[in-house]
Design a protein around this motif. Sequence first.
Motif, PDB file in Angstrom:
ATOM      1  N   GLY A 108      34.085 -28.354  -7.551  1.00 36.99           N
ATOM      2  CA  GLY A 108      33.953 -28.896  -6.197  1.00 36.99           C
ATOM      3  C   GLY A 108      34.408 -27.953  -5.115  1.00 36.99           C
ATOM      4  N   LEU A 148      26.934 -39.859  -2.856  1.00 35.25           N
ATOM      5  CA  LEU A 148      27.358 -38.469  -2.994  1.00 35.25           C
ATOM      6  C   LEU A 148      26.372 -37.495  -2.355  1.00 35.25           C
ATOM      7  N   THR A 166      33.320 -25.826  -0.163  1.00 38.07           N
ATOM      8  CA  THR A 166      33.965 -27.023  -0.698  1.00 38.07           C
ATOM      9  C   THR A 166      33.054 -28.231  -0.527  1.00 38.07           C
ATOM     10  N   LYS A 223      33.326 -34.709  -1.166  1.00 35.08           N
ATOM     11  CA  LYS A 223      33.479 -35.870  -2.044  1.00 35.08           C
ATOM     12  C   LYS A 223      33.503 -35.426  -3.502  1.00 35.08           C
ATOM     13  N   ARG A 224      34.404 -36.014  -4.262  1.00 28.78           N
ATOM     14  CA  ARG A 224      34.462 -35.735  -5.690  1.00 28.78           C
ATOM     15  C   ARG A 224      33.185 -36.243  -6.374  1.00 28.78           C
ATOM     16  N   GLY A 225      32.633 -35.440  -7.250  1.00 27.46           N
ATOM     17  CA  GLY A 225      31.424 -35.825  -7.969  1.00 27.46           C
ATOM     18  C   GLY A 225      30.144 -35.278  -7.366  1.00 27.46           C
TER      19      GLY A 225
END
Length: 331
Positions: A93, A156, A170, A173-175
């Motif tokens: 990520g 996402l 970067t 959001k995670r995922g």
Amino acid sequence: MANPIARRRAISIIAAACGLPLLGLARTSHAGLDPVVWKGQALGAPATLILNHPDRIKAQQLIERVVLEVQRLESIFSLYREQSALSELNRFGALAMPPQELVAVLEASHAVWEETTGLFDPTVQPLWAVYAHHFARSDAQASGPPSADLDAVKALIGFQNVHFNRDRITFAKRGMGLTLNGVAQGYVTDRIVAMLRDAGVTSSLVDMGENRAIGHRADGAPWRIGLANTQGGDPTDAVIPLVDRAVATSSFSGFRFDTAGRFSHILDPHRGAADPLYRRLTTITGDATRADAYSTAMSLMDMTQIRATLARQPDIAVDLVTDAGDRLRLT
């Protein structure tokens, strides 16, 4: 689940040099006036270079440099090499000190994302994964992934959540995940064109997943690019003369997740799946990067949206075949 190589956008272009179909050229010419031809792979897809050069030794040396450069760029953009810069970014990520080429592709992607109101969006990778994983199951429902799974990954998607500069990339959001399959082939093509021009080449046809011409053919005629619905699968429906321009083609029939052919690899980032509007859509412009990205986005646009986009981007032309079989040329 599909072979990863089939993941690539359907580039349904057949080029012609000296009257011969490009996909049929499997040798390096030795006759004095014949072009030097290289065939290989770039980002998991068939690649070809036709090079007119008066010095055969220098031509072969140039091709060796091209192969090395393609390999280097694959180490940045490949989704299927675990150690590539893109794979590392998707895995963690974030990516510190990213390669300048990756930043350049993100900059180009952001410009097209803005211009197409998000229809071109490289953050659809999680959505693609949901479809791929669903139809890889033996008990997969023909109606597609559950709506709950689709809704989860739709949250996402959004290129506004990719933050990047020359020092760091970067995800907000995670995922999240990126696929550059709708732009990287064009970028690699442009890089090879720049390399050849810097070496003094004035006549070449470069296909690193997308096609771009340098000058004319050796006989002074334009390069000829044949268009079809799928690569090698359908007869040519149009021939485009090309001089110092690039061509990219998208087709919903290029890859389907399901055996019934209902779910295509061209995914609408707003709605998830998309119904095909065109049998193929081809963009012609000055560089392969933009041709690549716009052919994807315009495949999701209706005719009114395409014409509005062309009015804002007058250097782009579109050649398409509607789902009903009508061929149109738009500028």
